[in-house]
Structure formats: structure tokens, C-alpha cells
Design a protein around this motif. Structure first.
Motif, PDB file in Angstrom:
ATOM      1  N   ALA A  93      10.709  -0.826 -15.004  1.00 38.98           N
ATOM      2  CA  ALA A  93      10.333  -0.133 -13.778  1.00 38.98           C
ATOM      3  C   ALA A  93       8.921   0.416 -13.956  1.00 38.98           C
ATOM      4  N   THR A  94       8.128   0.372 -12.889  1.00 40.99           N
ATOM      5  CA  THR A  94       6.743   0.791 -13.021  1.00 40.99           C
ATOM      6  C   THR A  94       6.173   1.329 -11.716  1.00 40.99           C
ATOM      7  N   TRP A  95       5.211   2.214 -11.859  1.00 47.10           N
ATOM      8  CA  TRP A  95       4.351   2.557 -10.734  1.00 47.10           C
ATOM      9  C   TRP A  95       3.317   1.451 -10.624  1.00 47.10           C
ATOM     10  N   TYR A  96       2.852   1.186  -9.422  1.00 45.12           N
ATOM     11  CA  TYR A  96       1.830   0.169  -9.195  1.00 45.12           C
ATOM     12  C   TYR A  96       0.958   0.629  -8.028  1.00 45.12           C
ATOM     13  N   ASP A  97      -0.163  -0.045  -7.844  1.00 46.57           N
ATOM     14  CA  ASP A  97      -0.970   0.144  -6.643  1.00 46.57           C
ATOM     15  C   ASP A  97      -1.668  -1.168  -6.317  1.00 46.57           C
ATOM     16  N   TRP A  98      -1.817  -1.418  -5.029  1.00 48.12           N
ATOM     17  CA  TRP A  98      -2.600  -2.540  -4.528  1.00 48.12           C
ATOM     18  C   TRP A  98      -4.060  -2.189  -4.784  1.00 48.12           C
ATOM     19  N   ASP A  99      -4.791  -3.075  -5.428  1.00 43.64           N
ATOM     20  CA  ASP A  99      -6.170  -2.781  -5.800  1.00 43.64           C
ATOM     21  C   ASP A  99      -7.074  -3.943  -5.388  1.00 43.64           C
ATOM     22  N   ASP A 100      -7.386  -4.010  -4.082  1.00 39.63           N
ATOM     23  CA  ASP A 100      -8.327  -5.003  -3.566  1.00 39.63           C
ATOM     24  C   ASP A 100      -7.963  -6.427  -3.980  1.00 39.63           C
ATOM     25  N   GLY A 101      -6.708  -6.808  -3.750  1.00 40.02           N
ATOM     26  CA  GLY A 101      -6.260  -8.162  -4.044  1.00 40.02           C
ATOM     27  C   GLY A 101      -5.556  -8.335  -5.372  1.00 40.02           C
ATOM     28  N   ARG A 159      -0.732  10.506  -8.373  1.00 43.76           N
ATOM     29  CA  ARG A 159      -0.961  11.116  -7.050  1.00 43.76           C
ATOM     30  C   ARG A 159      -0.295  10.289  -5.950  1.00 43.76           C
ATOM     31  N   ARG A 160      -0.346   8.978  -6.094  1.00 39.27           N
ATOM     32  CA  ARG A 160       0.276   8.076  -5.114  1.00 39.27           C
ATOM     33  C   ARG A 160       1.783   8.322  -5.024  1.00 39.27           C
ATOM     34  N   TYR A 161       2.423   8.505  -6.174  1.00 39.37           N
ATOM     35  CA  TYR A 161       3.877   8.643  -6.207  1.00 39.37           C
ATOM     36  C   TYR A 161       4.365  10.086  -6.154  1.00 39.37           C
ATOM     37  N   SER A 162       3.598  11.025  -6.700  1.00 33.98           N
ATOM     38  CA  SER A 162       4.100  12.402  -6.780  1.00 33.98           C
ATOM     39  C   SER A 162       3.226  13.421  -6.066  1.00 33.98           C
ATOM     40  N   GLY A 163       2.007  13.015  -5.707  1.00 30.80           N
ATOM     41  CA  GLY A 163       1.096  13.949  -5.063  1.00 30.80           C
ATOM     42  C   GLY A 163       0.336  14.824  -6.045  1.00 30.80           C
ATOM     43  N   GLN A 164       0.562  14.634  -7.335  1.00 36.73           N
ATOM     44  CA  GLN A 164      -0.052  15.468  -8.376  1.00 36.73           C
ATOM     45  C   GLN A 164      -0.714  14.583  -9.431  1.00 36.73           C
ATOM     46  N   PRO A 165      -1.708  15.112 -10.168  1.00 36.46           N
ATOM     47  CA  PRO A 165      -2.250  14.357 -11.304  1.00 36.46           C
ATOM     48  C   PRO A 165      -1.151  14.144 -12.353  1.00 36.46           C
ATOM     49  N   PHE A 166      -1.367  13.173 -13.209  1.00 39.68           N
ATOM     50  CA  PHE A 166      -0.406  12.875 -14.265  1.00 39.68           C
ATOM     51  C   PHE A 166      -0.283  14.071 -15.197  1.00 39.68           C
ATOM     52  N   ARG A 168       0.819  -1.217   0.000  1.00 37.31           N
ATOM     53  CA  ARG A 168       0.000   0.000   0.000  1.00 37.31           C
ATOM     54  C   ARG A 168       0.851   1.265   0.000  1.00 37.31           C
ATOM     55  N   ARG A 169       2.142   1.127   0.297  1.00 38.39           N
ATOM     56  CA  ARG A 169       3.029   2.291   0.261  1.00 38.39           C
ATOM     57  C   ARG A 169       3.619   2.416  -1.152  1.00 38.39           C
ATOM     58  N   PRO A 170       3.868   3.643  -1.613  1.00 39.37           N
ATOM     59  CA  PRO A 170       4.448   3.811  -2.957  1.00 39.37           C
ATOM     60  C   PRO A 170       5.927   3.431  -2.961  1.00 39.37           C
ATOM     61  N   GLN A 171       6.215   2.226  -3.383  1.00 40.67           N
ATOM     62  CA  GLN A 171       7.575   1.691  -3.406  1.00 40.67           C
ATOM     63  C   GLN A 171       8.066   1.632  -4.857  1.00 40.67           C
ATOM     64  N   HIS A 172       9.359   1.444  -5.011  1.00 41.85           N
ATOM     65  CA  HIS A 172       9.931   1.192  -6.329  1.00 41.85           C
ATOM     66  C   HIS A 172       9.540  -0.230  -6.743  1.00 41.85           C
TER      67      HIS A 172
END
Length: 140
Positions: free
Chosen positions: A34-42, A101-108, A14-18
Motif C-alpha cells: 500500500a502506498t501514497w502516490y501523486d500524479w506528477d505531470d504524466g 499534505r495530500r493525504y493528511s493535510g499536514q507535513p510528514f 489527482r484525488r488522494p485515493q488508496h
């Protein structure tokens, strides 16, 4: 290991990791990005520019892995193994905005390129911490 992730692993995700996603192309060559990701309900959400070549390989059912590195100690990592469960156009850029927003705090920032989202279903996982397996207790 089981696909059921322990609470500690979910909290870690749930934390924004590499992270690095990997798969095998149709020609048999391995690919990692390399990628951004997010946990999404499983599941794991990733998002790509619609012009990326990798979209030719990241179709539903394709086996993938995602290795997530602890931002404070990259010797602690969680590797997830599974398959692409769903792919969809991100027409309103909602998923890429969520990740940005998860990684930078801003919209893409780039609002002109089409985006595609993919969700990874997790079949199994492995954790590593410093010098050995990350001993995560399964969630009851």
C-alpha cells in the motif's frame, strides 16, 4: 491500452485515493505494498523510507504496476502499468511532505528518517468500474 490517459482518469488520479504498488523481486516473487502516490505531470510519484528493502528492487527500468482504488467505491479502480523512470533521494523531504499534505493535510511527521522518491512512467492502463471495464474515452 495506450499510455495516454483520458482526462477523467487524470482527474481520478489527482484525488488522494488508496493505492497499491506492485513489482516482481529479483528472486521472481511478486510484491505489493500500500502506498501514497501523486500524479506528477504524466508520471506517478511514490516515496519510501530509505531503509526499506523494496528499494533494492525499485531501481530505474524495473516494471511496476499501481492500482488506485476509488475511496468511495473500491470496485472502481484504475491500474497503471509501467516502469520506474527515476529514483532520487528526497533530501529536503519535499516529496514526502507533498504526499503527506495530500493525504493528511499536514507535513510528514517523521523528520529523522531519510526518504527516497521514485517516479513511475506509465506504459499502459486498465480501468474497472463495478461490474465491467471502466469506459474511459481517450483524450484527443
Amino acid at each position: 491500452m495506450s499510455s495516454a490517459l483520458p482526462a477523467e482518469a487524470i482527474e481520478f488520479l489527482r484525488r488522494p485515493q488508496h493505492a497499491v504498488i506492485g513489482w516482481t523481486g529479483k528472486d521472481g516473487r511478486p510484491f505489493t505494498v500500500a502506498t501514497w502516490y501523486d500524479w506528477d505531470d504524466g508520471a506517478i510519484l511514490v516515496n519510501m523510507d530509505a531503509r526499506r528493502r523494496r528499494l533494492a528492487w525499485l531501481e530505474v527500468g524495473v516494471p511496476v504496476s499501481l492500482t488506485v482504488l476509488d475511496a468511495d467505491n473500491w470496485y472502481r479502480q484504475l491500474s497503471l502499468y509501467g516502469r520506474i523512470a527515476h529514483v532520487a533521494d528526497d533530501l529536503e523531504l519535499a516529496e514526502i511532505d507533498r504526499l503527506a499534505r495530500r493525504y493528511s493535510g499536514q507535513p510528514f511527521r517523521n523528520r529523522s528518517s531519510a526518504r527516497v522518491s521514485a517516479w513511475m512512467a506509465i506504459d499502459s492502463w486498465h480501468g474497472w468500474a463495478d461490474t465491467g471495464p471502466w469506459n474511459l474515452e481517450p483524450t484527443p
